[in-house]
Motif scaffolding. Structure first.
Motif, mmCIF file in Angstrom:
data_model
loop_
_atom_site.group_PDB
_atom_site.id
_atom_site.type_symbol
_atom_site.label_atom_id
_atom_site.label_comp_id
_atom_site.label_asym_id
_atom_site.label_seq_id
_atom_site.Cartn_x
_atom_site.Cartn_y
_atom_site.Cartn_z
ATOM 1 N N GLU A 93 -22.266 8.339 -6.453
ATOM 2 C CA GLU A 93 -22.182 7.075 -7.190
ATOM 3 C C GLU A 93 -21.082 7.128 -8.248
ATOM 4 N N GLN A 94 -21.003 8.264 -8.935
ATOM 5 C CA GLN A 94 -19.983 8.420 -9.968
ATOM 6 C C GLN A 94 -18.582 8.449 -9.362
ATOM 7 N N SER A 95 -18.414 9.157 -8.263
ATOM 8 C CA SER A 95 -17.098 9.256 -7.618
ATOM 9 C C SER A 95 -16.651 7.904 -7.073
ATOM 10 N N LEU A 96 -17.596 7.171 -6.479
ATOM 11 C CA LEU A 96 -17.273 5.838 -5.975
ATOM 12 C C LEU A 96 -16.846 4.920 -7.118
ATOM 13 N N SER A 97 -17.592 4.957 -8.204
ATOM 14 C CA SER A 97 -17.261 4.130 -9.363
ATOM 15 C C SER A 97 -15.895 4.504 -9.934
ATOM 16 N N THR A 98 -15.619 5.808 -9.995
ATOM 17 C CA THR A 98 -14.328 6.274 -10.512
ATOM 18 C C THR A 98 -13.179 5.794 -9.635
ATOM 19 N N ALA A 99 -13.348 5.887 -8.322
ATOM 20 C CA ALA A 99 -12.295 5.456 -7.398
ATOM 21 C C ALA A 99 -12.044 3.954 -7.519
ATOM 22 N N GLU A 100 -13.127 3.178 -7.600
ATOM 23 C CA GLU A 100 -12.975 1.726 -7.741
ATOM 24 C C GLU A 100 -12.269 1.374 -9.051
ATOM 25 N N GLU A 101 -12.679 2.028 -10.130
ATOM 26 C CA GLU A 101 -12.036 1.779 -11.424
ATOM 27 C C GLU A 101 -10.562 2.168 -11.389
ATOM 28 N N HIS A 102 -10.274 3.260 -10.709
ATOM 29 C CA HIS A 102 -8.900 3.743 -10.622
ATOM 30 C C HIS A 102 -8.013 2.713 -9.914
ATOM 31 N N VAL A 103 -8.525 2.166 -8.828
ATOM 32 C CA VAL A 103 -7.760 1.157 -8.091
ATOM 33 C C VAL A 103 -7.562 -0.097 -8.942
ATOM 34 N N GLU A 104 -8.633 -0.557 -9.592
ATOM 35 C CA GLU A 104 -8.543 -1.783 -10.389
ATOM 36 C C GLU A 104 -7.618 -1.599 -11.596
ATOM 37 N N LYS A 105 -7.684 -0.432 -12.214
ATOM 38 C CA LYS A 105 -6.781 -0.166 -13.339
ATOM 39 C C LYS A 105 -5.332 -0.138 -12.877
ATOM 40 N N ARG A 106 -5.124 0.435 -11.700
ATOM 41 C CA ARG A 106 -3.756 0.495 -11.175
ATOM 42 C C ARG A 106 -3.252 -0.905 -10.831
ATOM 43 N N ILE A 107 -4.147 -1.741 -10.342
ATOM 44 C CA ILE A 107 -3.772 -3.129 -10.052
ATOM 45 C C ILE A 107 -3.365 -3.842 -11.337
ATOM 46 N N LYS A 108 -4.185 -3.702 -12.378
ATOM 47 C CA LYS A 108 -3.878 -4.356 -13.653
ATOM 48 C C LYS A 108 -2.574 -3.830 -14.250
ATOM 49 N N LYS A 109 -2.385 -2.517 -14.142
ATOM 50 C CA LYS A 109 -1.160 -1.932 -14.682
ATOM 51 C C LYS A 109 0.064 -2.442 -13.927
ATOM 52 N N THR A 110 -0.045 -2.508 -12.608
ATOM 53 C CA THR A 110 1.079 -3.000 -11.804
ATOM 54 C C THR A 110 1.372 -4.458 -12.121
ATOM 55 N N GLU A 111 0.318 -5.251 -12.280
ATOM 56 C CA GLU A 111 0.509 -6.661 -12.649
ATOM 57 C C GLU A 111 1.168 -6.779 -14.021
ATOM 58 N N MET A 112 0.773 -5.904 -14.940
ATOM 59 C CA MET A 112 1.361 -5.916 -16.280
ATOM 60 C C MET A 112 2.850 -5.573 -16.215
ATOM 61 N N ILE A 113 3.183 -4.548 -15.421
ATOM 62 C CA ILE A 113 4.587 -4.146 -15.306
ATOM 63 C C ILE A 113 5.406 -5.255 -14.646
ATOM 64 N N MET A 114 4.819 -5.907 -13.652
ATOM 65 C CA MET A 114 5.522 -7.013 -13.002
ATOM 66 C C MET A 114 5.776 -8.148 -13.994
ATOM 67 N N LYS A 115 4.801 -8.416 -14.853
ATOM 68 C CA LYS A 115 4.994 -9.456 -15.873
ATOM 69 C C LYS A 115 6.085 -9.039 -16.858
ATOM 70 N N MET A 116 6.097 -7.746 -17.217
ATOM 71 C CA MET A 116 7.150 -7.249 -18.103
ATOM 72 C C MET A 116 8.519 -7.436 -17.457
ATOM 73 N N PHE A 117 8.596 -7.125 -16.159
ATOM 74 C CA PHE A 117 9.853 -7.308 -15.438
ATOM 75 C C PHE A 117 10.276 -8.771 -15.450
ATOM 76 N N HIS A 118 9.302 -9.647 -15.200
ATOM 77 C CA HIS A 118 9.609 -11.081 -15.176
ATOM 78 C C HIS A 118 10.082 -11.553 -16.546
ATOM 79 N N ASP A 119 9.361 -11.145 -17.589
ATOM 80 C CA ASP A 119 9.746 -11.543 -18.946
ATOM 81 C C ASP A 119 11.110 -10.969 -19.321
ATOM 82 N N PHE A 120 11.361 -9.734 -18.894
ATOM 83 C CA PHE A 120 12.648 -9.089 -19.175
ATOM 84 C C PHE A 120 13.784 -9.840 -18.485
ATOM 85 N N ASP A 121 13.590 -10.147 -17.203
ATOM 86 C CA ASP A 121 14.622 -10.877 -16.456
ATOM 87 C C ASP A 121 14.851 -12.267 -17.033
ATOM 88 N N GLN A 122 13.753 -12.959 -17.375
ATOM 89 C CA GLN A 122 13.886 -14.301 -17.930
ATOM 90 C C GLN A 122 14.572 -14.260 -19.288
#
Length: 298
Positions: A93-122
């Motif tokens: 249960e702990q490993s599954l939760s950790t893996a899910e959190e890891h994926v979701e955090k990576r998604i949020k981080k990637t979205e944040m970096i993409m927004k930074m790129f967009h703001d930087f370009d704009q």
């Protein structure tokens, strides 16, 4: 039978062990390996679709093992086995939760970096457009000998407005450059993008410094113009005074011409005085000429 129970327990133990090893490998190695080298857009698509689906599949495997564990707990009487079942289910249960959190955090981080790129370009696009405009304004040649009073005043207002605009954009420049430096510190940014960002930051910094040098140059030129115009105004005032003084002298000469010998003597003395005045005035006129020549040359 006891043999069947023992077999079911070992089967559960082996499956849970393999699944725990998979979760550890996924979090530490596989997820990074799958998105390594991809663009941010492709990474985000991979995370949101393929990796989320993969975790969903593993969740179903964990749920199946949980059902198996509950069945075993009702049939197994060995305390050590019961303890192992409890430990493995908790870890799953702990490993599954950790893996899910890891994926979701990576998604949020990637979205944040993409927004930074967009703001930087704009931000870069807006800055380049603004810099093009203000550089064109400040680089227009100005010849002092062709300016009248109104044109000089308009030029002063234009330089002052440009200086205020540059000051206002100082914060914007800092924000855009900060975004660029933040992107350089992100490990998810591809090396090829890092090189582009570095060159872009250097270009903007150089243009910004050149722009501030240009406004300083224009202000210095304007100060020189003002000094030159003040010198001209003072010279004109002196010339007008000379003309007025000479008019009074000529009137006095005319008045004394009809007074006989004494009048002639007085006139002669007046002429000598007039000559001395003219000698002094010649110096004044030369000074005015020099002032005008200096202004025109500048």
């Amino acid at each position: 039978s006891l043999t069947k129970k023992r077999s079911e327990f070992h089967d559960f133990e082996n499956k849970s062990k393999r699944l725990l090893e998979w979760f550890e490998h996924f979090v530490n190695v596989e997820m990074n390996h799958r998105i390594d080298g991809l663009t941010l857009e492709a990474s985000l698509d991979m995370l949101k679709n393929e990796l989320r689906n993969l975790i969903g599949e593993k969740r179903r495997n964990v749920n199946d093992l949980m059902i198996t564990a509950r069945v075993l707990q009702t049939n197994v009487t060995d305390q050590l086995q019961l303890q192992i079942i409890k430990q493995q289910t908790d870890r799953l249960e702990q490993s599954l939760s950790t893996a899910e959190e890891h994926v979701e955090k990576r998604i949020k981080k990637t979205e944040m970096i993409m927004k930074m790129f967009h703001d930087f370009d704009q931000g870069l696009e807006n800055l380049r457009s603004w810099m093009d405009t203000i550089e064109t304004t400040l680089q227009k040649p100005v010849s002092v000998n062709k300016l009248n009073a109104n044109e000089l005043r308009n030029h002063q207002q234009s330089v002052a407005a440009s200086e205020a605009d540059i000051e206002k954009h100082s914060t914007i420049i800092s924000s855009v450059l900060a975004l660029g430096h933040n992107l350089l510190s992100e490990s998810d940014v591809r090396p090829r993008n890092i090189g582009t960002i570095q060159r872009t930051i250097q270009s903007i910094e150089q243009r910004w410094l050149a722009l501030k040098d240009l406004i300083r140059k224009r202000k210095l030129e304007l100060d020189t113009m003002n000094v030159s115009w003040r010198s001209v105004e003072e010279a004109i005032k002196r010339a007008l005074k000379m003309i007025t003084d000479h008019e009074r002298f000529l009137s006095e000469v005319k008045r004394t011409c009809g007074q006989g010998l004494q009048g002639i003597r007085s006139e002669y003395k007046s002429l000598e005085n007039f000559k001395r005045i003219l000698d002094d005035d010649e110096k004044e006129i030369q000074e005015i000429t020099d002032n005008y020549s200096g202004i025109i040359r500048s």
